[in-house]
Design a protein around this motif. Structure first.
Motif, short mmCIF file in Angstrom:
data_model
loop_
_atom_site.label_atom_id
_atom_site.label_comp_id
_atom_site.label_asym_id
_atom_site.label_seq_id
_atom_site.Cartn_x
_atom_site.Cartn_y
_atom_site.Cartn_z
N GLY A 1 1.32 -1.20 -0.05
CA GLY A 1 -0.07 0.40 -0.12
C GLY A 1 0.35 1.34 0.11
N ALA A 2 1.79 1.01 0.51
CA ALA A 2 2.83 2.21 0.84
C ALA A 2 2.95 3.05 -0.72
CB ALA A 2 4.37 1.89 1.74
N ALA A 3 3.82 1.19 -1.57
CA ALA A 3 4.66 1.74 -3.02
C ALA A 3 3.69 2.26 -3.74
CB ALA A 3 5.96 0.00 -2.74
N SER A 4 2.81 2.15 -3.48
CA SER A 4 1.32 1.80 -4.58
C SER A 4 0.88 3.84 -3.69
CB SER A 4 0.12 1.06 -4.04
OG SER A 4 0.17 -0.08 -4.58
N PHE B 1 3.00 -0.56 -9.66
CA PHE B 1 1.98 -0.15 -8.86
C PHE B 1 1.51 0.36 -8.90
CE2 PHE B 1 5.90 -1.81 -5.99
CZ PHE B 1 5.13 -2.68 -5.43
N SER B 2 -0.25 0.73 -8.77
CA SER B 2 -0.93 1.36 -9.26
C SER B 2 -1.09 2.94 -8.69
CB SER B 2 -2.44 0.84 -8.53
OG SER B 2 -2.77 1.63 -6.73
N ILE C 1 -0.86 -4.44 -7.06
CA ILE C 1 -0.45 -4.47 -8.14
C ILE C 1 -0.47 -4.97 -9.77
CG2 ILE C 1 2.14 -6.12 -8.38
CD1 ILE C 1 2.30 -6.68 -5.43
N ALA C 2 -1.51 -5.62 -9.91
CA ALA C 2 -1.85 -6.03 -10.74
C ALA C 2 -2.47 -4.33 -12.02
CB ALA C 2 -3.57 -6.77 -10.67
N ILE C 3 -2.45 -3.29 -10.83
CA ILE C 3 -3.35 -2.46 -12.20
C ILE C 3 -1.60 -1.47 -12.48
CG2 ILE C 3 -3.91 -0.26 -11.91
CD1 ILE C 3 -6.85 -1.48 -10.30
N GLY C 4 -1.02 -1.58 -11.22
CA GLY C 4 0.00 -1.06 -12.09
C GLY C 4 1.16 -1.71 -12.77
N VAL C 5 1.23 -3.02 -13.26
CA VAL C 5 1.61 -3.79 -13.77
C VAL C 5 1.20 -4.07 -15.24
CG1 VAL C 5 2.82 -6.64 -15.23
CG2 VAL C 5 2.99 -5.55 -12.49
N PRO D 1 -1.89 -1.81 -16.77
CA PRO D 1 -3.08 -0.33 -16.55
C PRO D 1 -4.12 -0.34 -17.83
CG PRO D 1 -0.64 0.37 -17.51
CD PRO D 1 -0.96 -1.21 -16.90
N GLN D 2 -4.25 -1.06 -18.43
CA GLN D 2 -5.12 -1.23 -19.25
C GLN D 2 -6.40 -2.03 -18.97
OE1 GLN D 2 -4.98 0.70 -22.46
NE2 GLN D 2 -2.80 1.23 -21.81
N TRP D 3 -5.99 -2.51 -18.07
CA TRP D 3 -7.24 -3.54 -17.16
C TRP D 3 -8.16 -2.11 -16.62
CZ3 TRP D 3 -4.67 -7.98 -14.07
CH2 TRP D 3 -4.61 -8.39 -15.03
N LEU D 4 -7.14 -0.74 -16.34
CA LEU D 4 -8.36 0.18 -16.16
C LEU D 4 -8.69 1.26 -17.03
CD1 LEU D 4 -9.54 1.78 -13.48
CD2 LEU D 4 -7.31 2.65 -12.57
N TYR D 5 -7.39 1.32 -17.77
CA TYR D 5 -7.54 2.24 -18.92
C TYR D 5 -8.78 2.11 -19.36
CZ TYR D 5 -3.03 4.78 -17.08
OH TYR D 5 -1.55 4.90 -16.90
N GLN D 6 -9.70 0.66 -20.01
CA GLN D 6 -10.35 0.57 -21.02
C GLN D 6 -11.69 0.97 -19.98
OE1 GLN D 6 -10.17 -3.66 -22.02
NE2 GLN D 6 -10.44 -4.16 -19.37
N LEU D 7 -11.44 1.06 -18.69
CA LEU D 7 -12.78 1.57 -17.88
C LEU D 7 -12.85 3.30 -18.22
CD1 LEU D 7 -12.79 -0.66 -14.96
CD2 LEU D 7 -14.02 -1.02 -17.57
N LEU D 8 -12.09 3.90 -18.76
CA LEU D 8 -12.25 5.25 -17.93
C LEU D 8 -12.88 5.87 -19.64
CD1 LEU D 8 -8.36 5.85 -17.88
CD2 LEU D 8 -10.43 5.93 -16.33
#
Length: 560
Positions: free
Chosen positions: A343-346, A353-354, A426-430, A432-439
């Motif tokens: 969490g601190a790294a994120s 990281f996300s 970690i998954a979103i940081g590695v 990011p397209q998983w999140l970007y496609q929802l924007l």
């Protein structure tokens, strides 16, 4: 029933009624609420679905779907799922019932199609969330919850007043772009600002969040402020004032977070800091900035929730989260320590990281608009985040000096919830397209280019170096038992003085009024000329000043 026309809040409200009947292992069935609602939402397409409710000539849209509301809908289902897992061991049904009602109210607000529907869920958010603070059942928590309710309800009243005025002006309550162009929009803007934690309107957050139950703080960090961010993005995108408000929000909490002893209060200040990045992005108003703001809201719920969960685990096992009396917990709470580091790294926006893949979007948008000074302020704020949340939280809680405490590891359900949040960070940081496609807006952005990555690595390296040097030299603020007044100073110092002056002025006016009344009575009895106008003018002027002072005091008291 899998139907696109079923509002998500209905599912959560239904399970809230069921929650008191479930005991022991049957509480696992509560997880069906976010699973069912999430799948139903996944089957819903943007601009699809709709549910209206007619009251006389007024038609309310209880359920409206577009890409922006879908993003926050997915986010709130994920947050509710993690929070329910985290709270499975809790025997207090109040927290689980109110948690479900709270999450449902947040979903109702983001899928509302008109301002009156938003207001109804806005007030439900206030009432249901307050019980998560009252549930701590300490005198401090009860006082904080009482104050929290008053401020949240005032925010709702301002929102309702603005909505009514807007309806009178336009004949519509549709939830859409408003902009700051009149008194109605200013009332709505202030209402959102209270819930978003604007400077001088934020003390309810730093007061109440650290005093809620471990589960309650997790819920609180996920919903109230993010609903406000959603509404700002929908109603005030591109409003220049938000750039400066957001920049101030990123900077001022750093100084209080660095000297704060209560580590959950440190995270509350850190929450305001992260909200500042989102507010600033909304103020810029470009597609990149807006996408960065809502993407950072998505990530913040997860990584800030993870940090609150780790501190909640410490609170559960140790009984407090004062940095001055912690340290060495990694020896018996190793998994919680690892989750806290993730969490601190994120939140510090480490690459992979996300936080990195969303915060950099807002920073890049500022450079595109040649907002160099604001960019430097946010750069400073990013370094400050690493100091107080990236280093201070894990260092003083789990490392630093050995406090001699040897608590058990967090309960299994807490570990599972923290693990899920850490995996998402970690998954979103590695990827990011998983999140970007929802924007919601069109996006052409690559976070992992050489410039972004090297800049952030350099920032983190020199921030860490500064922390180590300050700590070794004994210059870093020590963890001490203390109370930070923050903006409360103005309420505690200036308002009482202003109140005494108003009372004194009112007393003088009263005495002069009595003297004038006696004089006028004698003159009337003797049928002489009326009193000189000069005296009346002086009294009228003083009465006007008294009225103005009392109005200002009343407005300030409402905000307080």
């Amino acid at each position: 029933m899998w139907t696109a026309s079923l509002p998500p809040f209905v599912v959560f409200f239904a399970f809230a009624l069921l929650a008191p009947l479930l005991k022991g292992k049957l509480k696992v069935l509560l997880l069906l609420a976010p699973l069912w609602g999430g799948f139903n939402l996944y089957m819903t397409h943007a601009e699809a679905g709709g549910l209206t409710w007619q009251i006389g000539d007024l038609v309310l849209q209880l359920y409206h779907v577009d890409k922006l509301s879908l993003l926050f809908g997915y986010l709130f289902h994920i947050a509710a799922f993690i929070a329910l897992i985290y709270s499975l061991h809790v025997k207090d049904h109040t927290q689980q019932v109110c948690g479900l009602l709270y999450a449902g109210s947040a979903l109702g607000a983001v899928f509302a199609g008109d301002l009156l529907t938003v207001f109804m869920f806005w007030e439900l958010l206030a009432i249901t969330s307050a019980f998560l603070i009252w549930a701590r059942r300490t005198p401090e928590a009860i006082r904080a919850a009482n104050r929290y309710v008053v401020i949240q309800v005032v925010s709702g009243v301002l929102l309702l007043a603005g909505a009514i005025m807007l309806y009178q002006q336009t004949g519509s309550l549709k939830l859409d772009y408003v902009g700051l162009d009149g008194s109605a929009s200013w009332l709505i803007f202030i209402a959102l600002g209270i819930k978003c934690g604007f400077p001088f309107l934020h003390t309810w957050l730093t007061d109440a969040y650290p005093l809620a139950t471990p589960t309650g703080t997790l819920y609180l960090s996920a919903f109230t402020t993010k609903v406000a961010i959603y509404l700002l993005a929908r109603m005030f995108p591109g409003e220049p004032l938000l750039i400066y408000i957001g920049a101030a929000m990123t900077c001022f909490p750093i100084f209080y977070a660095v000297i704060e002893n209560d580590l959950r209060k440190v995270l509350a200040y850190s929450l305001i800091n992260q909200l500042g990045f989102m507010v600033c992005g909304i103020g810029i108003g470009t597609a990149l900035a807006l996408n960065g703001a809502v993407a950072h809201a998505f990530n913040d719920v997860i990584f800030k929730g993870l940090l609150f969960m780790t501190m909640g685990a410490v609170l559960t096992r140790v009984g407090h989260v004062n940095g001055s009396h912690l340290g060495g917990l990694y020896k018996t709470m190793p998994r919680t320590t690892v989750f806290c580091l993730v969490g601190a790294a994120s939140i510090s926006a480490f690459p992979l990281f996300s936080g990195f893949v969303s915060k950099s979007m807002v920073m890049a948008a500022l450079l595109e608009q040649d907002q160099i000074i604001i960019w430097l302020m946010l750069l400073f704020a990013s370094a400050g985040v690493f100091h107080h949340a990236g280093i201070k939280i894990p260092f003083f809680a789990f490392f630093a000096h050995d406090s001699g405490l040897r608590p058990k590891e967090a309960p299994v359900n807490m570990q599972v919830a923290m693990g899920l949040a850490a995996v998402l960070c970690i998954a979103i940081g590695v990827n990011p397209q998983w999140l970007y496609q929802l924007l919601p807006w069109k996006l052409d952005y690559t976070p992992y280019d050489l410039t972004h990555t090297l800049t952030q690595i350099q920032l983190l390296f020199f921030s860490a170096l500064a922390f180590v040097w300050l700590n070794k030299q004994g210059l870093y603020p020590p963890e001490l038992r203390s109370v930070n007044l923050d903006a409360e100073w103005f309420y505690r110092k200036l308002l009482p003085k202003s109140g005494r002056k108003v009372v004194a002025m009112a007393s003088r006016v009263r005495d002069e009024g009595r003297q004038l009344g006696t004089s006028v009575s004698e003159q009337l009895e003797q049928r002489e000329k009326p009193a000189p106008t000069g005296t009346v003018t002086i009294i009228t002027r003083r009465m006007a000043w008294v009225f103005i002072a009392m109005m200002l005091l009343a407005l300030t008291s409402l905000i307080f």
